[in-house]
Motif scaffolding. Structure first.
Motif, short mmCIF file in Angstrom:
data_model
loop_
_atom_site.label_atom_id
_atom_site.label_comp_id
_atom_site.label_asym_id
_atom_site.label_seq_id
_atom_site.Cartn_x
_atom_site.Cartn_y
_atom_site.Cartn_z
N THR A 106 0.83 -1.20 0.00
CA THR A 106 0.00 0.00 0.00
C THR A 106 0.86 1.25 0.00
OG1 THR A 106 -1.68 -1.20 1.25
CG2 THR A 106 -1.87 1.19 1.19
N GLU A 107 1.89 1.26 0.84
CA GLU A 107 2.81 2.40 0.90
C GLU A 107 3.45 2.64 -0.46
OE1 GLU A 107 4.61 5.57 2.57
OE2 GLU A 107 3.53 4.19 3.88
N THR A 108 3.84 1.57 -1.14
CA THR A 108 4.48 1.69 -2.45
C THR A 108 3.50 2.20 -3.49
OG1 THR A 108 6.08 -0.08 -2.00
CG2 THR A 108 5.60 0.42 -4.31
N TYR A 109 2.37 1.51 -3.63
CA TYR A 109 1.45 1.83 -4.73
C TYR A 109 0.73 3.17 -4.53
CZ TYR A 109 -2.16 1.46 -8.26
OH TYR A 109 -2.98 1.72 -9.33
N ALA A 110 0.35 3.46 -3.29
CA ALA A 110 -0.42 4.68 -3.05
C ALA A 110 0.38 5.93 -3.37
CB ALA A 110 -0.90 4.72 -1.60
N GLN A 111 1.69 5.84 -3.33
CA GLN A 111 2.51 7.03 -3.58
C GLN A 111 2.85 7.23 -5.06
OE1 GLN A 111 5.60 8.34 -0.85
NE2 GLN A 111 5.15 6.61 0.48
N TYR A 112 2.51 6.28 -5.91
CA TYR A 112 2.75 6.49 -7.33
C TYR A 112 1.86 7.60 -7.87
CZ TYR A 112 5.42 2.11 -7.79
OH TYR A 112 6.36 1.11 -7.68
#
Length: 524
Positions: A514-520
């Motif tokens: 979630t941390e990775t994808y949400a920041q894209y």
């Protein structure tokens, strides 16, 4: 024959990793994706370019491209995705982040071939381009545009405008045709050829505050449970205020040493044992307040803490002003020594439980306000229900944002739940506190079938325990990820977890994804 739909590019290299791609128009894309560890072959030596691409295969490659991890949550609603299947973890990752849905509430159809329109929509959604303005009309772009499903037309139009797809040689799209593995390779590689998108995939992620409370564990157990977590701020329950302003000290300095050696901060928690009378006695007396402030500041300095986390609960409404005065004084003492103060608050539900919180004033004095986004339904609730449904948390965050700026809010998520026993003949409604690990064990033991409630953002299960009906609104990777995304989307300072040790091991990979994808942020 090359398929214009996916606009392949030429390969100028020498070494070819698969024996069957020498004549493939997608050779360059296949090799590039193989080198990037995004696509693999159907065997060590074969790629099978003409085979149809399945839903499981495409999602696996898409997840790898997005730098996500496979997830192994024991909670799944799909009867056709066995836990020992090679694609189980990748399906879980896709579903938890809403990158893909099942073909029904109980089936995912992982071996089903992907159609051209499905592939276009899937990729546009994954690149967060589904809200972009598609000036073109999918019905008129292609000769067979009227055959594109209504749900797919916006995605197909966006994919066309983004340069991801083209028509075939005859100007048609053939939306219901299945795509081959080589067509899928060209489509995925097209993303990597976009310099802005490729840079975004490689960009370092912004670090935010991730706080974890210690509850009911030894220091050694706490440290062990932090091993796979993304927690960077520790909050052990070390200090408790008495009515006369004295502070009970339970500091374990070995944790502060461990934290510094592992690049983590320590915000020790200050509690009031939810004792309203003693809290009133301390807050209402200026000398007692200052005694508590001086003692807490001295302890923070002595043990070289990074800050304190104030957790005063069950404070009387009439103590609203003096609570703010206490927070202001404690904040000054900590700030003078280069430390921070965070204050825990419950969501404002217009009840006496939160009347003591002057949210705006507390937000001005403290460095951070920690919103305890749970206990929507608690032990004394008149009806059973979820611990922290997504609408409940959204409403709580939005209301707090009216008083406190986003960069000062930390959203606390629950690593615990309640098993409910609804009212039955001869028995009263009741609930019991359980950890997420216990929750999952109950679901597995009773072969309960989770049903996703999109409105609540949670799975719900019910099962018979002997002759007694039980109900659970689950807190697991998918539900927690939705709330974590909310914190990121709202630009909050971070998140917190009550409590470390209550989670199941799979949760950490879910939150990392979630941390990775949400920041894209993929610009179009």
């Amino acid at each position: 024959m090359a398929c214009g739909l996916f606009a392949p590019r030429a390969w100028a290299g020498q070494k070819v990793p698969f024996v069957d791609i020498g004549s493939s128009y997608a050779q360059a894309s296949i090799i590039h994706l193989y080198q990037q560890k995004i696509m693999t072959g159907t065997s060590l030596t074969a790629f099978s370019p003409d085979k149809l691409m399945t839903r499981a295969q495409l999602l696996t490659s898409l997840n790898r491209m997005l730098k996500l991890e496979p997830l192994f949550s024991p909670i799944s609603p799909f009867s056709d995705v066995p836990r020992d299947a090679w694609y189980y973890g990748w399906v879980q990752a896709s579903v938890q982040l809403e990158l893909a849905k099942g073909t029904s509430s109980t089936r995912f159809s992982p071996e089903k071939a992907v159609t051209r329109q499905e592939a276009a929509v899937l990729l546009v959604n994954a690149l967060k381009q589904n809200d972009s303005d598609a000036n073109a009309n999918a019905s008129t772009i292609f000769g067979d545009g009227q055959d594109i499903a209504e749900w797919a037309k916006p995605g197909v139009a966006a994919a066309y405008e983004l340069g991801l797809i083209k028509g075939d040689g005859a100007g048609n799209f053939r939306p219901a045709d299945s795509i081959t593995r080589q067509e899928a390779a060209v489509l995925l590689d097209r993303v990597l050829q976009n310099e802005a998108w490729a840079a975004e995939l490689d960009r370092s992620r912004e670090e935010r505050i991730v706080m974890g409370w210690n509850y009911g564990q030894t220091t050694a157990q706490f440290q062990a449970n932090l091993g796979q977590s993304n927690v960077n701020t520790l909050s052990p329950r070390w200090y408790f205020a008495d009515g006369d302003g004295a502070i009970a000290d339970q500091t374990d300095s070995s944790l502060t040493l461990w934290a510094k050696g592992n690049d983590k901060k320590v915000w020790a928690m200050v509690g009031n044992r939810a004792d309203q009378d003693a809290t009133h006695e301390m807050l209402s007396n200026a000398a007692s307040r200052e005694r508590a402030v001086e003692a807490l500041t001295a302890l923070a300095v002595k043990y070289r803490l990074d800050g304190l986390n104030l957790d005063f609960e069950n404070v009387a409404p009439q103590d609203r002003t003096v609570l703010t005065t206490f927070v202001a004084s404690l904040a000054r003492g900590l700030h003078d020594n280069g430390m921070v103060l965070s204050v825990d608050v419950s969501p404002d539900r217009d009840t006496d439980w939160t009347e003591a919180f002057d949210y705006a004033a507390l937000g001005r004095q403290a460095d951070y306000i920690v919103l305890m986004g749970y206990d929507e339904h608690y032990s004394g609730s008149p009806i059973p229900g979820p611990n922290a449904s997504l609408p409940y948390v959204q409403k709580a965050v939005n209301r707090l944002l009216q008083a406190v700026s986003a960069d000062k809010i930390i959203l606390a998520l629950p690593f615990y739940n309640r098993e409910w026993t609804p009212e039955q003949p001869g028995a009263l409604r009741s609930s019991r506190f359980i950890s997420l690990q216990e929750q999952n064990e109950l679901v597995i033991r009773h072969s309960a079938k989770p049903v996703w409630d999109a409105e609540l953002g949670q799975y719900m299960v019910s099962y018979m325990d002997g002759s007694v009906m039980r109900k659970l609104w689950l807190e697991e990777g998918r539900s927690l990820s939705a709330k974590y995304r909310l914190a990121i989307d709202k630009g909050l300072a971070g998140v917190a977890y009550w409590y470390i040790g209550g989670e199941s091991p799979d949760i950490w990979a879910s939150l990392r994804n979630t941390e990775t994808y949400a920041q894209y942020s993929f610009s179009s």
